[in-house]
Design a protein around this motif. Sequence first.
Motif, mmCIF file in Angstrom:
data_model
loop_
_atom_site.group_PDB
_atom_site.id
_atom_site.type_symbol
_atom_site.label_atom_id
_atom_site.label_comp_id
_atom_site.label_asym_id
_atom_site.label_seq_id
_atom_site.Cartn_x
_atom_site.Cartn_y
_atom_site.Cartn_z
ATOM 1 N N TRP A 212 -12.818 14.432 -4.930
ATOM 2 C CA TRP A 212 -11.983 14.484 -6.453
ATOM 3 C C TRP A 212 -11.647 13.368 -7.175
ATOM 4 C CZ3 TRP A 212 -6.853 12.903 -7.671
ATOM 5 C CH2 TRP A 212 -6.277 13.774 -8.797
ATOM 6 N N LEU A 213 -11.578 12.155 -6.091
ATOM 7 C CA LEU A 213 -11.419 11.135 -6.762
ATOM 8 C C LEU A 213 -12.510 10.415 -7.060
ATOM 9 C CD1 LEU A 213 -8.705 9.192 -4.923
ATOM 10 C CD2 LEU A 213 -8.373 9.594 -7.209
ATOM 11 N N ARG A 214 -13.964 11.024 -5.775
ATOM 12 C CA ARG A 214 -15.072 10.444 -6.262
ATOM 13 C C ARG A 214 -15.532 8.988 -5.222
ATOM 14 N NH1 ARG A 214 -17.232 12.323 -11.910
ATOM 15 N NH2 ARG A 214 -17.782 14.171 -11.107
ATOM 16 N N LEU B 287 0.703 -1.631 0.092
ATOM 17 C CA LEU B 287 0.346 0.220 0.146
ATOM 18 C C LEU B 287 0.786 1.055 0.348
ATOM 19 C CD1 LEU B 287 -2.471 -0.980 3.064
ATOM 20 C CD2 LEU B 287 -2.519 -1.216 0.800
ATOM 21 N N VAL B 288 2.205 1.168 0.937
ATOM 22 C CA VAL B 288 2.382 2.108 0.543
ATOM 23 C C VAL B 288 3.664 2.637 -0.689
ATOM 24 C CG1 VAL B 288 4.696 3.243 2.629
ATOM 25 C CG2 VAL B 288 2.628 1.680 3.590
ATOM 26 N N TRP B 289 4.336 1.501 -0.668
ATOM 27 C CA TRP B 289 5.039 0.832 -1.658
ATOM 28 C C TRP B 289 4.881 0.246 -3.336
ATOM 29 C CZ3 TRP B 289 9.599 4.033 -0.110
ATOM 30 C CH2 TRP B 289 9.903 3.593 1.837
ATOM 31 N N ASN B 290 4.588 1.383 -4.126
ATOM 32 C CA ASN B 290 4.106 1.257 -4.965
ATOM 33 C C ASN B 290 4.553 2.344 -5.926
ATOM 34 O OD1 ASN B 290 2.146 2.741 -5.809
ATOM 35 N ND2 ASN B 290 1.102 1.986 -3.836
ATOM 36 N N ASN B 291 4.643 1.619 -7.248
ATOM 37 C CA ASN B 291 4.771 2.400 -8.664
ATOM 38 C C ASN B 291 3.471 3.595 -9.149
ATOM 39 O OD1 ASN B 291 6.860 0.943 -9.352
ATOM 40 N ND2 ASN B 291 5.881 -0.163 -11.060
ATOM 41 N N TRP B 292 2.788 3.602 -7.791
ATOM 42 C CA TRP B 292 2.062 5.027 -8.741
ATOM 43 C C TRP B 292 2.254 6.021 -7.494
ATOM 44 C CZ3 TRP B 292 -1.102 5.303 -12.393
ATOM 45 C CH2 TRP B 292 -1.379 4.296 -13.565
ATOM 46 N N SER B 293 3.170 5.664 -6.319
ATOM 47 C CA SER B 293 3.154 7.121 -5.080
ATOM 48 C C SER B 293 4.492 7.106 -5.632
ATOM 49 C CB SER B 293 3.228 5.830 -3.831
ATOM 50 O OG SER B 293 1.949 5.542 -3.026
ATOM 51 N N ILE B 294 4.770 8.549 -4.695
ATOM 52 C CA ILE B 294 6.010 9.073 -5.303
ATOM 53 C C ILE B 294 6.725 8.988 -3.459
ATOM 54 C CG2 ILE B 294 6.378 11.745 -5.127
ATOM 55 C CD1 ILE B 294 4.159 12.631 -6.577
ATOM 56 N N PRO B 295 8.318 8.733 -3.719
ATOM 57 C CA PRO B 295 8.255 7.603 -3.606
ATOM 58 C C PRO B 295 9.194 9.268 -1.719
ATOM 59 C CG PRO B 295 9.514 7.611 -5.185
ATOM 60 C CD PRO B 295 8.852 8.790 -5.745
ATOM 61 N N ILE B 296 9.027 10.118 -1.810
ATOM 62 C CA ILE B 296 9.033 10.626 -0.346
ATOM 63 C C ILE B 296 7.761 10.565 0.428
ATOM 64 C CG2 ILE B 296 8.399 13.451 -1.510
ATOM 65 C CD1 ILE B 296 11.071 12.685 1.393
ATOM 66 N N THR C 65 -5.395 -1.200 -9.967
ATOM 67 C CA THR C 65 -4.938 0.225 -10.629
ATOM 68 C C THR C 65 -5.446 1.370 -9.754
ATOM 69 O OG1 THR C 65 -4.735 -0.667 -13.008
ATOM 70 C CG2 THR C 65 -5.043 1.664 -12.764
ATOM 71 N N ARG C 66 -6.912 1.068 -9.238
ATOM 72 C CA ARG C 66 -7.810 2.134 -8.868
ATOM 73 C C ARG C 66 -6.869 2.650 -7.076
ATOM 74 N NH1 ARG C 66 -13.911 2.373 -11.123
ATOM 75 N NH2 ARG C 66 -13.163 2.063 -13.149
ATOM 76 N N ARG C 67 -6.556 0.983 -7.071
ATOM 77 C CA ARG C 67 -6.569 0.796 -5.718
ATOM 78 C C ARG C 67 -5.191 1.519 -5.425
ATOM 79 N NH1 ARG C 67 -8.144 -4.301 -5.065
ATOM 80 N NH2 ARG C 67 -5.821 -5.281 -5.563
ATOM 81 N N ASN C 68 -4.532 0.964 -6.223
ATOM 82 C CA ASN C 68 -3.130 1.457 -6.026
ATOM 83 C C ASN C 68 -2.425 3.114 -6.647
ATOM 84 O OD1 ASN C 68 -1.537 -0.395 -5.531
ATOM 85 N ND2 ASN C 68 -1.152 -1.111 -8.298
ATOM 86 N N ILE C 69 -3.831 3.940 -6.609
ATOM 87 C CA ILE C 69 -4.201 5.598 -6.601
ATOM 88 C C ILE C 69 -4.624 6.080 -5.772
ATOM 89 C CG2 ILE C 69 -5.283 6.967 -7.985
ATOM 90 C CD1 ILE C 69 -5.029 5.790 -10.837
ATOM 91 N N ASP D 111 -11.169 1.286 -16.043
ATOM 92 C CA ASP D 111 -10.036 2.355 -14.918
ATOM 93 C C ASP D 111 -9.392 3.426 -15.794
ATOM 94 O OD1 ASP D 111 -9.258 -0.023 -13.141
ATOM 95 O OD2 ASP D 111 -8.024 -0.686 -13.599
ATOM 96 N N ARG D 112 -9.256 3.461 -17.357
ATOM 97 C CA ARG D 112 -8.511 4.472 -17.917
ATOM 98 C C ARG D 112 -9.926 5.564 -17.343
ATOM 99 N NH1 ARG D 112 -5.233 5.396 -21.448
ATOM 100 N NH2 ARG D 112 -4.476 3.097 -21.788
ATOM 101 N N LYS D 113 -10.980 5.290 -17.756
ATOM 102 C CA LYS D 113 -12.330 5.854 -17.768
ATOM 103 C C LYS D 113 -12.401 6.874 -16.430
ATOM 104 C CE LYS D 113 -14.904 4.581 -21.162
ATOM 105 N NZ LYS D 113 -16.455 3.894 -21.583
ATOM 106 N N TRP D 114 -11.821 6.460 -15.088
ATOM 107 C CA TRP D 114 -12.615 6.662 -14.426
ATOM 108 C C TRP D 114 -10.947 7.440 -13.665
ATOM 109 C CZ3 TRP D 114 -8.557 5.721 -9.833
ATOM 110 C CH2 TRP D 114 -9.268 6.054 -8.515
ATOM 111 N N ILE D 115 -9.607 7.122 -14.087
ATOM 112 C CA ILE D 115 -8.880 7.834 -13.837
ATOM 113 C C ILE D 115 -8.705 9.666 -15.259
ATOM 114 C CG2 ILE D 115 -6.072 8.544 -14.735
ATOM 115 C CD1 ILE D 115 -5.963 5.058 -13.970
#
Length: 193
Positions: free
Chosen positions: A100-102, A31-40, A122-126, A181-185
């Motif tokens: 914002w994310l609804r 949940l914390v370490w994934n590609n969608w999150s900004i490292p800091i 994808t949605r969970r990661n975002i 997912d693409r439409k949600w994003i």
Amino acid sequence: MVHVVVWECMGSGGFNPLIIKNEDEVNWTNLVWNNWSIPIHSMLAWIYHHKSLNTNGKLHKLGIRISNTCYICEAAIKTEEHLYFACEYSSRVITLMGSWLRVDLPMSDVLPWRLSRGSSKTRRNIINAVINACVYQIWHKHNTCKFEQKIVRPEKYVRLIIAEIRGKIMGLLNDKLREGDRKWIERALERNE
């Protein structure tokens, strides 16, 4: 069970194992370490989940003479629970980000909520990236109030979080995303708040 090895750097350029121990695997690392999150953001969220943020309440208990009230709302004793869930400012940031994310983001302990989400990966990661960004920005806001005595409206921080997340998402979009997912994003990226 996870085996943890801490390596010691040797002067000759080699490495030796310094500590070897077994630890229970934590269920929130992805949940914390994934590609969608900004490292800091991930780093501060990791510290948060370890309950290791040096809040005024903790410092006060250690005998360090410091105000133990919240620098943002100047109300309650500042603990992690207050800072992220009870402080009016934080509640407003989390509510705006959820809008914002609804998605209804939690207004209490975030970990069980993060683990129970049933939408696509994808949605969970975002959503997790947004929560990590909120954890970071609320901590940043606290420090800005503490050290610079600046009060910034929650809406400004929300715009900053959205801009950061938008940039990260745009860099990770690809043809492999499911159409839903693409439409949600795309709908989320069209909204500013």
